[in-house]
Design a protein around this motif. Structure first.
Motif, PDB file in Angstrom:
ATOM      1  N   ARG A  57       0.849  -1.193   0.000  1.00 45.05           N
ATOM      2  CA  ARG A  57       0.000   0.000   0.000  1.00 45.05           C
ATOM      3  C   ARG A  57       0.882   1.239   0.000  1.00 45.05           C
ATOM      4  NH1 ARG A  57      -4.070   0.211   4.748  1.00 45.05           N
ATOM      5  NH2 ARG A  57      -5.013   1.787   3.370  1.00 45.05           N
ATOM      6  N   ALA A  58       0.626   2.135  -0.948  1.00 48.77           N
ATOM      7  CA  ALA A  58       1.424   3.356  -1.036  1.00 48.77           C
ATOM      8  C   ALA A  58       0.662   4.434  -1.776  1.00 48.77           C
ATOM      9  CB  ALA A  58       2.750   3.088  -1.748  1.00 48.77           C
ATOM     10  N   ASP A  59       0.976   5.679  -1.442  1.00 46.34           N
ATOM     11  CA  ASP A  59       0.448   6.851  -2.130  1.00 46.34           C
ATOM     12  C   ASP A  59       1.592   7.837  -2.290  1.00 46.34           C
ATOM     13  OD1 ASP A  59      -2.662   6.542  -2.235  1.00 46.34           O
ATOM     14  OD2 ASP A  59      -2.119   5.976  -0.185  1.00 46.34           O
ATOM     15  N   PHE A  60       1.431   8.744  -3.246  1.00 47.12           N
ATOM     16  CA  PHE A  60       2.462   9.740  -3.502  1.00 47.12           C
ATOM     17  C   PHE A  60       1.965  11.133  -3.165  1.00 47.12           C
ATOM     18  CE2 PHE A  60       4.376  12.854  -6.480  1.00 47.12           C
ATOM     19  CZ  PHE A  60       5.666  12.830  -5.968  1.00 47.12           C
ATOM     20  N   VAL A  61       2.823  11.909  -2.517  1.00 53.53           N
ATOM     21  CA  VAL A  61       2.560  13.325  -2.273  1.00 53.53           C
ATOM     22  C   VAL A  61       3.749  14.116  -2.794  1.00 53.53           C
ATOM     23  CG1 VAL A  61       2.213  15.151  -0.571  1.00 53.53           C
ATOM     24  CG2 VAL A  61       1.132  12.917  -0.233  1.00 53.53           C
ATOM     25  N   ARG A  62       3.490  14.986  -3.752  1.00 56.66           N
ATOM     26  CA  ARG A  62       4.573  15.839  -4.224  1.00 56.66           C
ATOM     27  C   ARG A  62       4.868  16.902  -3.170  1.00 56.66           C
ATOM     28  NH1 ARG A  62       6.203  20.490  -6.119  1.00 56.66           N
ATOM     29  NH2 ARG A  62       7.892  20.494  -7.667  1.00 56.66           N
ATOM     30  N   ALA A  63       6.142  17.072  -2.854  1.00 54.26           N
ATOM     31  CA  ALA A  63       6.525  18.067  -1.855  1.00 54.26           C
ATOM     32  C   ALA A  63       7.897  18.622  -2.194  1.00 54.26           C
ATOM     33  CB  ALA A  63       6.532  17.459  -0.450  1.00 54.26           C
ATOM     34  N   ASP A  64       8.003  19.926  -2.155  1.00 55.66           N
ATOM     35  CA  ASP A  64       9.293  20.601  -2.297  1.00 55.66           C
ATOM     36  C   ASP A  64       9.662  21.125  -0.921  1.00 55.66           C
ATOM     37  OD1 ASP A  64      11.535  21.966  -2.972  1.00 55.66           O
ATOM     38  OD2 ASP A  64      10.575  23.344  -4.384  1.00 55.66           O
ATOM     39  N   LEU A  65      10.423  20.336  -0.180  1.00 51.71           N
ATOM     40  CA  LEU A  65      10.773  20.704   1.190  1.00 51.71           C
ATOM     41  C   LEU A  65      11.892  21.737   1.151  1.00 51.71           C
ATOM     42  CD1 LEU A  65      10.554  17.220   2.924  1.00 51.71           C
ATOM     43  CD2 LEU A  65       8.900  19.088   3.015  1.00 51.71           C
ATOM     44  N   ASP A  66      11.479  22.987   1.064  1.00 48.33           N
ATOM     45  CA  ASP A  66      12.420  24.091   0.890  1.00 48.33           C
ATOM     46  C   ASP A  66      12.920  24.663   2.208  1.00 48.33           C
ATOM     47  OD1 ASP A  66      10.155  25.356   1.821  1.00 48.33           O
ATOM     48  OD2 ASP A  66       9.844  26.597   0.033  1.00 48.33           O
ATOM     49  N   GLY A  67      12.532  24.047   3.307  1.00 46.60           N
ATOM     50  CA  GLY A  67      12.962  24.528   4.617  1.00 46.60           C
ATOM     51  C   GLY A  67      11.943  25.379   5.324  1.00 46.60           C
ATOM     52  N   SER A  68      10.917  25.808   4.617  1.00 45.32           N
ATOM     53  CA  SER A  68       9.883  26.615   5.254  1.00 45.32           C
ATOM     54  C   SER A  68       8.991  25.731   6.115  1.00 45.32           C
ATOM     55  CB  SER A  68       9.039  27.339   4.206  1.00 45.32           C
ATOM     56  OG  SER A  68       8.287  26.414   3.445  1.00 45.32           O
ATOM     57  N   ALA A  69       8.533  26.304   7.211  1.00 47.38           N
ATOM     58  CA  ALA A  69       7.621  25.569   8.081  1.00 47.38           C
ATOM     59  C   ALA A  69       6.333  25.233   7.339  1.00 47.38           C
ATOM     60  CB  ALA A  69       7.324  26.391   9.336  1.00 47.38           C
ATOM     61  N   ALA A  70       5.903  26.133   6.449  1.00 48.89           N
ATOM     62  CA  ALA A  70       4.662  25.921   5.711  1.00 48.89           C
ATOM     63  C   ALA A  70       4.749  24.689   4.822  1.00 48.89           C
ATOM     64  CB  ALA A  70       4.346  27.155   4.870  1.00 48.89           C
ATOM     65  N   ALA A  71       5.869  24.496   4.130  1.00 53.74           N
ATOM     66  CA  ALA A  71       6.027  23.334   3.256  1.00 53.74           C
ATOM     67  C   ALA A  71       6.021  22.042   4.059  1.00 53.74           C
ATOM     68  CB  ALA A  71       7.320  23.450   2.453  1.00 53.74           C
ATOM     69  N   SER A  72       6.679  22.050   5.198  1.00 55.90           N
ATOM     70  CA  SER A  72       6.700  20.859   6.046  1.00 55.90           C
ATOM     71  C   SER A  72       5.324  20.563   6.616  1.00 55.90           C
ATOM     72  CB  SER A  72       7.724  21.031   7.178  1.00 55.90           C
ATOM     73  OG  SER A  72       9.039  21.008   6.677  1.00 55.90           O
ATOM     74  N   ARG A  73       4.626  21.589   7.053  1.00 47.63           N
ATOM     75  CA  ARG A  73       3.274  21.384   7.594  1.00 47.63           C
ATOM     76  C   ARG A  73       2.323  20.859   6.528  1.00 47.63           C
ATOM     77  NH1 ARG A  73       4.139  26.394  10.523  1.00 47.63           N
ATOM     78  NH2 ARG A  73       3.063  27.502   8.829  1.00 47.63           N
ATOM     79  N   ALA A  74       2.453  21.367   5.312  1.00 45.75           N
ATOM     80  CA  ALA A  74       1.583  20.916   4.225  1.00 45.75           C
ATOM     81  C   ALA A  74       1.799  19.438   3.928  1.00 45.75           C
ATOM     82  CB  ALA A  74       1.832  21.757   2.979  1.00 45.75           C
ATOM     83  N   LEU A  75       3.051  19.004   3.899  1.00 42.09           N
ATOM     84  CA  LEU A  75       3.326  17.592   3.661  1.00 42.09           C
ATOM     85  C   LEU A  75       2.801  16.738   4.800  1.00 42.09           C
ATOM     86  CD1 LEU A  75       4.598  15.189   2.247  1.00 42.09           C
ATOM     87  CD2 LEU A  75       6.801  15.818   3.261  1.00 42.09           C
TER      88      LEU A  75
END
Length: 259
Positions: A57-75
């Motif tokens: 079982r797997a799913d994909f989430v595109r994420a650009d972890l640029d270091g911002s708290a917002a990007a991490s929270r979104a993922l």
């Protein structure tokens, strides 16, 4: 199918290739529902498709972890939704290694490397640890590196970020212990990318001359170590950096004489 992670959920960052892909694949084969994450949609969907073909079982989430708290929270939130409201295991694997030394590193490069390699896992952990605590506990596995503790004349900036992540591993182990969260790290040695042809030369092999293994490792070796740390088999393992490096750090390396 090995069921060491049966019924568990996991988020693996940077898992569209190499070590991250191997970890996500191993976790899924061990019973976990895995969120594969990375910037490349095509590669991410290919990893998910391969896992599903093998019955995982797997799913994909595109994420650009640029270091911002917002990007991490979104993922963290996207993964939580896909995984049924909880994340049992977080693997902080995503990282970048620029081809520069101290004299050629500009401020933009410095900030970008620390953003991806340190700030992103910091804020992702900040977002996910409370979820784990609310669920009664969880496991965090960070990816360190042998170069964090072996001085090299190349990769200085990268080495320092991995040293930071290994230090965070010990600090988080203490900070989150009362919440039932175990935190450990795997420190890979020289790992040959599996996408190289078998007869294609890999420069990193030179670092393994004189080691017990005598050769570069495969991502599967790191995946096996990450699985161990994520599973209940490692229930008594806290704040540890597990070297999986063919003996590069722990054993004296004797240079061979030139012919």
């Amino acid at each position: 199918m090995n069921e060491r992670l049966h019924g568990k959920t996991a988020l693996v960052t940077g898992s569209t290739s190499n070590i991250g892909r191997a970890i996500a694949t191993r976790f899924a084969a061990s019973g976990a529902h895995v969120v594969v994450s990375g910037r490349d949609v095509e590669r991410g969907e290919a990893v998910v498709a391969a896992i599903r073909r093998d019955g995982g079982r797997a799913d994909f989430v595109r994420a650009d972890l640029d270091g911002s708290a917002a990007a991490s929270r979104a993922l963290a939130e996207a993964a939580r939704r896909l995984l049924g409201g909880r994340i049992d295991v977080l693997v902080n694997n995503a990282g970048i290694f620029p081809a520069s030394d101290t004299s050629t590193t500009d401020e933009e490069t410095f900030d970008r490397v620390y953003a991806v390699n340190v700030k992103a896992p910091f804020f992702l952990t900040q977002a996910i640890a409370p979820m784990m605590a609310a669920a009664g506990g969880g496991v965090i596995v960070n990816l360190g590196s042998w170069v964090a503790r072996q001085g090299l004349s190349v990769g200085t900036l990268y080495s320092s970020t991995k040293g930071a992540l290994e230090t965070l591993t010990r600090a988080w182990s203490s900070e989150f212990a009362d919440a039932g969260i175990r935190v450990n790290a795997v420190a890979p040695g020289v790992i040959r990318t599996p996408d190289l042809a078998s007869d294609e030369e890999y420069p990193g092999e030179a670092f393994m001359v004189g080691t017990p293994a005598g050769r570069a490792g495969h991502p599967d070796a790191i995946a096996a170590a990450a699985l161990y740390l994520a599973s209940d088999d490692a229930a008594f393992v806290h704040g540890t950096v597990l070297d999986v490096d063919g003996g590069r750090i722990g054993v004296a390396v004797v240079a061979e004489e030139a012919a």
